[in-house]
Design an enzyme around this catalytic site. Structure first.
Site, PDB file in Angstrom:
ATOM      1  N   ASP A  49     -35.766  35.164 -11.143  1.00  0.00           N
ATOM      2  CA  ASP A  49     -36.265  33.879 -11.651  1.00  0.00           C
ATOM      3  C   ASP A  49     -35.425  33.417 -12.841  1.00  0.00           C
ATOM      4  O   ASP A  49     -35.608  32.318 -13.359  1.00  0.00           O
ATOM      5  CB  ASP A  49     -37.762  33.929 -11.987  1.00  0.00           C
ATOM      6  CG  ASP A  49     -38.102  34.924 -13.075  1.00  0.00           C
ATOM      7  OD1 ASP A  49     -37.195  35.628 -13.565  1.00  0.00           O
ATOM      8  OD2 ASP A  49     -39.296  35.006 -13.451  1.00  0.00           O
ATOM      9  N   ASP A  88     -37.689  37.853  -7.040  1.00  0.00           N
ATOM     10  CA  ASP A  88     -38.713  37.707  -8.075  1.00  0.00           C
ATOM     11  C   ASP A  88     -39.880  36.854  -7.598  1.00  0.00           C
ATOM     12  O   ASP A  88     -39.666  35.794  -6.988  1.00  0.00           O
ATOM     13  CB  ASP A  88     -38.112  37.005  -9.311  1.00  0.00           C
ATOM     14  CG  ASP A  88     -37.824  37.979 -10.437  1.00  0.00           C
ATOM     15  OD1 ASP A  88     -38.470  39.042 -10.503  1.00  0.00           O
ATOM     16  OD2 ASP A  88     -36.940  37.665 -11.251  1.00  0.00           O
ATOM     17  N   LYS A 118     -40.185  41.544  -6.762  1.00  0.00           N
ATOM     18  CA  LYS A 118     -40.321  42.090  -8.118  1.00  0.00           C
ATOM     19  C   LYS A 118     -41.365  41.261  -8.851  1.00  0.00           C
ATOM     20  O   LYS A 118     -41.383  40.024  -8.680  1.00  0.00           O
ATOM     21  CB  LYS A 118     -38.975  42.036  -8.870  1.00  0.00           C
ATOM     22  CG  LYS A 118     -39.091  42.509 -10.322  1.00  0.00           C
ATOM     23  CD  LYS A 118     -37.742  42.763 -10.956  1.00  0.00           C
ATOM     24  CE  LYS A 118     -37.047  41.540 -11.520  1.00  0.00           C
ATOM     25  NZ  LYS A 118     -37.823  40.794 -12.546  1.00  0.00           N
ATOM     26  N   GLU A 120     -43.404  40.867 -12.805  1.00  0.00           N
ATOM     27  CA  GLU A 120     -43.498  41.278 -14.205  1.00  0.00           C
ATOM     28  C   GLU A 120     -44.902  41.796 -14.462  1.00  0.00           C
ATOM     29  O   GLU A 120     -45.881  41.075 -14.247  1.00  0.00           O
ATOM     30  CB  GLU A 120     -43.165  40.102 -15.130  1.00  0.00           C
ATOM     31  CG  GLU A 120     -41.705  39.721 -15.040  1.00  0.00           C
ATOM     32  CD  GLU A 120     -41.295  38.631 -16.018  1.00  0.00           C
ATOM     33  OE1 GLU A 120     -42.059  38.327 -16.958  1.00  0.00           O
ATOM     34  OE2 GLU A 120     -40.191  38.074 -15.828  1.00  0.00           O
ATOM     35  N   GLU A 183     -36.917  46.294 -19.468  1.00  0.00           N
ATOM     36  CA  GLU A 183     -36.115  45.283 -20.162  1.00  0.00           C
ATOM     37  C   GLU A 183     -36.322  45.364 -21.671  1.00  0.00           C
ATOM     38  O   GLU A 183     -37.463  45.324 -22.159  1.00  0.00           O
ATOM     39  CB  GLU A 183     -36.466  43.869 -19.657  1.00  0.00           C
ATOM     40  CG  GLU A 183     -35.651  42.792 -20.394  1.00  0.00           C
ATOM     41  CD  GLU A 183     -35.574  41.454 -19.705  1.00  0.00           C
ATOM     42  OE1 GLU A 183     -36.071  41.310 -18.576  1.00  0.00           O
ATOM     43  OE2 GLU A 183     -34.978  40.530 -20.303  1.00  0.00           O
TER      44      GLU A 183
HETATM   45  O1  KIV Z   1     -34.763  37.217 -13.343  1.00  0.00           O
HETATM   46  C1  KIV Z   1     -33.946  38.108 -13.561  1.00  0.00           C
HETATM   47  O2  KIV Z   1     -32.736  37.925 -13.446  1.00  0.00           O
HETATM   48  C2  KIV Z   1     -34.455  39.404 -13.984  1.00  0.00           C
HETATM   49  C3  KIV Z   1     -33.471  40.438 -14.414  1.00  0.00           C
HETATM   50  C4  KIV Z   1     -32.834  40.052 -15.675  1.00  0.00           C
HETATM   51  C5  KIV Z   1     -34.063  41.791 -14.469  1.00  0.00           C
HETATM   52  O3  KIV Z   1     -35.621  39.626 -13.986  1.00  0.00           O
END
Ligand code: KIV
Length: 266
Positions: A49, A88, A118, A120, A183
């Site tokens: 994202d 994401d 993925k 958060e 992170e």
């Molecule tokens: O959105 C993204 O690029 C990320 C990475 C920086 C881990 O979540």
């Protein structure tokens, strides 16, 4: 006939940790970049994202929508033959209940040829992680600095609450996550978490002892405009290459040197 995929699978990705094989992960947002990174042997590609900032020009990751992520992930999914492709879940698509999260993540897997999502969160997202995994959707969790919570965190800061970081990491693994992004946390904490988990940790601003590393491709190539975090290593100055080429082209057009005889039809 359907194209056969020789992509790295989720179990193979987890096995890299057992084998001591360090994982290189990078973001990609379109077909040509994904194909180049895949050709370079990168083990995992993330349709992040972060596109909200580095592609769309917003100042946070919050504005990008699920439809926009899917539009980009579909291009990446078509390009990649070898890497594991992770997408994401954009804000707030995993915060609307487990059922809705399955619907949103399910769209990503159905419409993009990508293999995993993925999200958060750690302990606070364990019901969502478990629900997605029960639905057959592989989940990579993301703890430490969570850019989608930038307003709540008061900025992009190093996260130092070791007890919370350990609890989030353990909760993500226990809920069924197959990998974990760490992170912007102290290296020593990342090292302890990595040693305590069976699933691979992928660090960004988390030191050298994670099982793998991830960077935003625009940062690595030097084409990010504006602020670049200290944890980034710039491997090329592609911005200068592009601007030099564009300037030469403009000067050639102005001087009547382009097109030349080689570019003309007789
Ligand atoms: O959105 C993204 O690029 C990320 C990475 C920086 C881990 O979540």
């Amino acid at each position: 006939m359907a194209k056969r995929s020789a992509r790295i699978t989720v179990p193979q990705f987890v096995g890299f940790k057992r084998d001591g094989h360090k994982i290189a992960m990078l973001t990609a947002y379109d077909y040509p970049m994904a194909a180049m990174l895949d050709g370079a042997g990168i083990e995992a590609i993330l349709v992040g994202d972060s596109m909200s900032m580095v592609v769309q020009g917003h100042d946070t990751t919050l504005p990008v929508t699920l439809d926009e992520i899917i539009y980009h992930a579909e291009m990446v999914g078509r390009a990649v033959e070898h890497a594991l492709v992770v997408v994401d879940l954009p804000f707030p698509t995993n915060h609307l209940g487990v059922h809705k999260a399955i619907e949103n993540a399910g769209r990503i897997l159905k419409e993009t040829r990508c293999q995993a999502v993925k999200l958060e969160g750690g302990a606070d997202q364990s019901d969502v992680i478990a629900g997605l995994v029960a639905a057959g959707i592989p989940v990579m969790a993301h703890v430490g600095l969570r850019p989608q919570s930038v307003h709540q965190m008061g900025g992009y800061r190093v996260q130092r609450d070791a007890a919370r970081l350990h609890a989030d990491a353990r909760a993500a693994q226990d809920a069924g996550a197959f990998g974990l992004v760490l992170e912007c946390i102290p290296s020593a904490v990342a090292k302890e978490i990595t040693a305590s988990l069976a699933i691979p940790t992928i660090g960004i601003g988390a030191g050298p002892d994670c099982d793998g590393q991830v960077l935003v491709i625009n940062d690595l190539l030097g084409i990010t405009s504006g602020y670049v975090p200290r944890f980034v290593k710039q491997y090329a100055d592609v911005k200068t290459i592009i601007q030099t080429a564009a300037t030469q082209y403009r000067e050639d057009v102005a001087a009547g040197k382009f097109p030349g005889p080689e570019q003309e039809f007789k």
